[in-house]
Design an enzyme around this catalytic site. Structure first.
Site, PDB file in Angstrom:
ATOM      1  N   ALA A 118     -61.539 -56.738  12.923  1.00 48.20           N
ATOM      2  CA  ALA A 118     -61.342 -58.020  13.819  1.00 48.20           C
ATOM      3  C   ALA A 118     -62.469 -58.655  14.102  1.00 48.20           C
ATOM      4  O   ALA A 118     -62.385 -60.010  14.391  1.00 48.20           O
ATOM      5  CB  ALA A 118     -60.465 -57.276  14.994  1.00 48.20           C
ATOM      6  N   THR A 119     -63.611 -58.079  14.292  1.00 47.45           N
ATOM      7  CA  THR A 119     -64.853 -58.830  14.794  1.00 47.45           C
ATOM      8  C   THR A 119     -65.155 -59.962  13.572  1.00 47.45           C
ATOM      9  O   THR A 119     -65.276 -61.288  13.918  1.00 47.45           O
ATOM     10  CB  THR A 119     -66.054 -57.987  14.551  1.00 47.45           C
ATOM     11  OG1 THR A 119     -65.978 -57.069  15.728  1.00 47.45           O
ATOM     12  CG2 THR A 119     -67.517 -58.892  14.707  1.00 47.45           C
TER      13      THR A 119
ATOM     14  N   ASN B 178     -59.371 -55.603  25.913  1.00 50.01           N
ATOM     15  CA  ASN B 178     -59.777 -54.286  25.410  1.00 50.01           C
ATOM     16  C   ASN B 178     -60.557 -53.368  26.433  1.00 50.01           C
ATOM     17  O   ASN B 178     -60.363 -51.884  25.925  1.00 50.01           O
ATOM     18  CB  ASN B 178     -60.920 -54.376  24.392  1.00 50.01           C
ATOM     19  CG  ASN B 178     -62.052 -55.260  24.705  1.00 50.01           C
ATOM     20  OD1 ASN B 178     -62.135 -56.599  25.111  1.00 50.01           O
ATOM     21  ND2 ASN B 178     -63.502 -54.729  24.895  1.00 50.01           N
TER      22      ASN B 178
ATOM     23  N   GLN C 222     -56.351 -55.467  20.279  1.00 48.92           N
ATOM     24  CA  GLN C 222     -56.074 -54.517  20.955  1.00 48.92           C
ATOM     25  C   GLN C 222     -54.473 -54.248  21.225  1.00 48.92           C
ATOM     26  O   GLN C 222     -54.048 -53.340  21.456  1.00 48.92           O
ATOM     27  CB  GLN C 222     -56.597 -54.792  22.565  1.00 48.92           C
ATOM     28  CG  GLN C 222     -56.716 -53.612  23.274  1.00 48.92           C
ATOM     29  CD  GLN C 222     -57.839 -52.709  23.048  1.00 48.92           C
ATOM     30  OE1 GLN C 222     -58.457 -52.913  22.154  1.00 48.92           O
ATOM     31  NE2 GLN C 222     -57.432 -51.181  23.125  1.00 48.92           N
TER      32      GLN C 222
ATOM     33  N   SER D 212     -56.843 -55.776  13.860  1.00 45.82           N
ATOM     34  CA  SER D 212     -57.550 -54.574  13.601  1.00 45.82           C
ATOM     35  C   SER D 212     -56.905 -53.586  13.090  1.00 45.82           C
ATOM     36  O   SER D 212     -55.865 -52.910  14.018  1.00 45.82           O
ATOM     37  CB  SER D 212     -58.419 -54.171  14.727  1.00 45.82           C
ATOM     38  OG  SER D 212     -59.131 -52.784  14.550  1.00 45.82           O
TER      39      SER D 212
ATOM     40  N   HIS E  43     -57.742 -50.032  12.739  1.00 47.21           N
ATOM     41  CA  HIS E  43     -58.054 -48.813  13.347  1.00 47.21           C
ATOM     42  C   HIS E  43     -57.555 -48.915  14.963  1.00 47.21           C
ATOM     43  O   HIS E  43     -57.457 -47.847  15.397  1.00 47.21           O
ATOM     44  CB  HIS E  43     -59.585 -48.501  13.397  1.00 47.21           C
ATOM     45  CG  HIS E  43     -60.346 -49.281  14.534  1.00 47.21           C
ATOM     46  ND1 HIS E  43     -61.223 -50.205  13.976  1.00 47.21           N
ATOM     47  CD2 HIS E  43     -60.694 -49.029  15.971  1.00 47.21           C
ATOM     48  CE1 HIS E  43     -61.688 -50.906  15.037  1.00 47.21           C
ATOM     49  NE2 HIS E  43     -61.609 -50.055  15.874  1.00 47.21           N
TER      50      HIS E  43
ATOM     51  N   THR F  50     -64.411 -58.451  -3.212  1.00 45.26           N
ATOM     52  CA  THR F  50     -63.492 -57.441  -3.850  1.00 45.26           C
ATOM     53  C   THR F  50     -62.932 -56.762  -2.927  1.00 45.26           C
ATOM     54  O   THR F  50     -63.241 -56.073  -1.993  1.00 45.26           O
ATOM     55  CB  THR F  50     -64.280 -56.481  -5.083  1.00 45.26           C
ATOM     56  OG1 THR F  50     -64.703 -57.266  -5.826  1.00 45.26           O
ATOM     57  CG2 THR F  50     -63.422 -55.507  -5.379  1.00 45.26           C
TER      58      THR F  50
ATOM     59  N   CYS G 214     -74.879 -50.104  26.879  1.00 49.27           N
ATOM     60  CA  CYS G 214     -76.121 -49.837  27.254  1.00 49.27           C
ATOM     61  C   CYS G 214     -76.898 -50.763  26.029  1.00 49.27           C
ATOM     62  O   CYS G 214     -76.676 -50.527  25.147  1.00 49.27           O
ATOM     63  CB  CYS G 214     -76.584 -48.333  26.965  1.00 49.27           C
ATOM     64  SG  CYS G 214     -78.315 -48.044  27.154  1.00 49.27           S
TER      65      CYS G 214
END
Length: 367
Positions: free
Chosen positions: A49-50, A132, A160, A180, A182, A219, A306
């Site tokens: 999705a990015t 998200n 999301q 996305s 996943h 591909t 972080c």
């Protein structure tokens, strides 16, 4: 997916194995399209999705430059994923007028502010379907109405939300939708971009052999795409059951925490959210410490990231008006398709005990 890996082939090859791979991709494309009520030809597969977000934003901007479209304003919300905010930042460096629309204390887009920000110079509005971090659903019909009234294109980050709530791109009247795999229980490493047949096709951001009408060359990873299609098909058949299951478990978790005298405030303040989603604040407790205490027992997260050794508060929570201190108390939990009531009961007990330890360690009085 196993079958596709067992007999690997390039879908662009003219022989029988290539044709078989092409047919598998075609079937998966139809399954993904069905999930969002689009035509299969309107689905472009990407690595994530990015990438889809980058392709939509940078590709549409490049189309505008190439076709000498005079519009140069890009409008994004303050709570977008970094995969939208970073391309927007890139476009700003390239001379586009990028403006950020604020949200209210629940994380919902401020429609009054949006109406002021969107004008006849606006090329593209990018607003996510669901956040998200908090799971908050945005009022897309109102956002689209503002876009159409000003002749702007509309892109939605649906990573999301797709596979968790019904999405009909025709009914929503959107031009681009990022997906996305996943996020709907499919394999990592594949996503997609819906490109309406009525919208300008985004110009490619990478170049190669001309696959997928040259919008996204390369591909195709047949096993990943097949897995994406299977996940989309399952999600399509399980939308109602998954939503009911997720909401019931989320309410159960909240009730169990209250029973254990570990009340947590929902940060979304009654705004509509994705089924099964909880964004909670435990005042007086550092959420990162809570996650560390439970990292081997409960899988949940915070709104922090972080970077270079510094813990930065979530831009989403800060945009909702939270202070740095308040943002550090927020953690998030998703009750998914495979979460059980027993999982919830165990998690509630562990979280309640950890909250008590964290409060006592910080010197907070026990009520």
């Amino acid at each position: 997916m196993v079958a596709a890996w067992t007999t690997p082939a390039n879908a662009g090859s003219p022989h029988i194995l290539g044709e078989r791979a092409a047919a598998a991709i075609s079937g998966a494309r139809a399954d993904v399209a069905k999930l969002i009520a689009s035509a299969p030809s309107e689905i472009v597969f990407t690595s994530s999705a990015t990438e889809a977000n980058n392709l939509a934003m940078l590709g549409v901007a490049d189309w505008a430059v190439e076709t000498q479209n005079p519009r140069r304003r890009i409008v994004v919300s303050a709570v977008e994923h970094k995969a939208v905010l970073e391309p927007a930042h890139r476009l700003k460096k390239l001379g586009f007028d990028v403006v950020v629309a604020p949200v209210d204390y629940s994380g919902v887009i401020d429609l009054s502010a949006l109406r002021v920000l969107v004008d006849s110079n606006t090329l593209l509005i990018s607003i996510m379907v669901a956040n998200n971090e908090t799971g908050v659903l945005q009022p897309l019909s109102d956002v689209v109405a503002i876009a159409r009234a000003n002749g702007a294109l509309i892109h939605c980050d649906g990573a999301q939300a797709a596979g968790k709530i019904p999405l009909d791109v025709v009914e929503l009247d959107i031009d681009y939708l990022s997906l996305s795999s996943h996020k709907m229980y499919g394999p990592v490493g594949v996503g997609g971009l819906y490109v309406s047949a009525a919208a300008p096709p985004p110009r490619p951001i990478q170049f190669g052999g001309g696959q997928q009408n040259s919008i996204r060359p390369g591909t195709e990873p047949v096993p990943l795409i097949v897995g994406f299609g299977a996940a989309a098909s399952l999600a399509c058949s399980k939308l109602s059951a998954d939503a009911k299951h997720g909401d019931e478990l989320a309410l159960r978790l909240l009730a169990k925490l209250q029973e254990r005298q570990a009340p947590c405030r929902r940060t979304t303040n009654g705004a509509p959210v994705l089924p099964g989603t909880l964004s909670l604040s435990a005042l007086g407790v550092d959420a990162d410490d809570l996650v560390s205490l439970l990292q081997t027992k409960v899988c949940f997260s915070t709104g922090s990231a972080c970077t270079s050794g510094q813990v930065l508060s979530s831009h989403v929570l800060l945009a909702m008006g939270m202070t740095q201190m308040e943002a550090r108390t927020v953690f998030r939990i998703y009750c998914n398709r495979y979460t059980t009531e027993n999982d919830i009961d165990i998690a509630a007990d562990e979280i309640a005990k950890a909250l008590l330890r964290a409060r006592l360690a910080s010197g907070r009085s026990r009520q």
